[in-house]
Write an enzyme that holds these catalytic residues in place. Structure first.
Site, PDB file in Angstrom:
ATOM      1  N   VAL B  77       1.391  -0.818  -0.074  1.00 43.20           N
ATOM      2  CA  VAL B  77       0.316  -0.035  -0.545  1.00 43.20           C
ATOM      3  C   VAL B  77       0.922   1.298  -0.360  1.00 43.20           C
ATOM      4  CG1 VAL B  77      -2.037  -1.257   1.358  1.00 43.20           C
ATOM      5  CG2 VAL B  77      -0.536   0.159   2.523  1.00 43.20           C
ATOM      6  N   CYS B  78       1.206   2.913  -0.674  1.00 44.31           N
ATOM      7  CA  CYS B  78       1.469   3.878  -1.065  1.00 44.31           C
ATOM      8  C   CYS B  78       1.043   4.168   0.742  1.00 44.31           C
ATOM      9  CB  CYS B  78       0.514   4.598  -2.065  1.00 44.31           C
ATOM     10  SG  CYS B  78       1.400   6.569  -1.680  1.00 44.31           S
ATOM     11  N   ILE B  79       2.247   4.755   0.557  1.00 49.13           N
ATOM     12  CA  ILE B  79       2.405   5.123   2.173  1.00 49.13           C
ATOM     13  C   ILE B  79       1.416   6.310   2.324  1.00 49.13           C
ATOM     14  CG2 ILE B  79       4.725   6.574   2.058  1.00 49.13           C
ATOM     15  CD1 ILE B  79       5.055   5.703   4.809  1.00 49.13           C
TER      16      ILE B  79
END
Lengths: 117, 130
Positions: B77-79
């Protein structure tokens, strides 16, 4: 090296797609040969004079100016999209190169990866 | 062939997640490889460990976790997208002094470099948008 084409096709502020798309372009330009295509309402991403502070959103459009420093060579748009929206390249915050529909088709063919958000 | 999958749509609100999952299953069942699944935008909600689907509906979070374990595929997941939307793992929750974390342990928090890397390393990148 693979060539990446980033397509931004949504207007700013109404959704976060443009802002998060721009983050991805910045990251991509650090690793790969990147081209940006502003399609349809995506052209509004770089409309000059945006004042979104009254909306409570960030004026990230100014970050587009940094793309050339990050190594992005071309930012294209569709000349048809400009005409349909009664826009001229002078109305835009950065240098954008208008392309014909045929040239845009060629962009999709000439790039290895197409990323849109 | 090596595939990477980008999921942009929120689970249940759009068909993006379910289509991506079915596509990932199809890739594996036809002998191809999934290099990475990257969740961006509202796609990060797929990592929500608190997701509680009705009994007669698919639990997308659990299905992704099962897929990842079964095939040893990274779920990233993109931070930046995740933090905005409150999808924090334990380490991020501690760092930002939040009272709890929300991301399933099968998902990894990482940066957009993983999205670019996946695009460069894979033969095909397939985006599931809302």
């Amino acid at each position: 090296m693979k060539k990446l084409l980033f397509v931004q096709d949504k207007s700013p502020h109404g959704s976060i797609a443009g802002q998060e798309g721009l983050d991805a372009i910045l990251m991509g330009s650090a690793f790969a040969d990147c081209t940006v295509l502003l399609l349809e309402d995506g052209i509004y991403q770089v409309l000059d004079g945006q004042q979104p502070s009254s909306l409570g959103t960030k004026n990230y459009s100014v970050t587009y100016k940094a793309l050339f420093d990050y190594g992005v060579k071309h930012i294209f748009c569709s000349e048809t999209d400009l005409q349909e929206r009664d826009l001229k390249t002078d109305d835009l915050l950065i240098t954008v190169e208008p392309q014909s529909d045929d040239q845009i088709k060629k962009l999709f063919v000439d790039h290895d990866v197409i990323l849109s958000f | 062939m090596k595939f990477s999958i980008n999921v942009l749509g929120a689970p249940y609100s759009s068909q993006a997640s379910l289509s991506a999952l079915r596509f990932a299953d199809a890739v594996r069942s036809t002998g191809h490889e999934v290099y990475r699944v990257f969740f961006y935008h509202d796609g990060v909600y797929n990592g929500n460990s608190l997701m509680t689907a009705p009994q007669d509906e698919l639990d997308l979070n659990a299905r992704w976790a099962k897929f990842a374990l079964q095939h040893q595929v990274e779920l990233v997941v993109c931070i930046a997208s995740s933090l905005r939307r409150g999808m924090l793992d334990k380490a991020e929750a501690d760092r930002y002094e939040k009272h709890s974390h929300s991301l399933s342990s099968e998902f990894t928090v990482s940066g957009l470099g993983q999205l670019i890397d996946a695009s460069l390393q894979s033969d095909r990148t397939v985006i599931f948008s809302s």
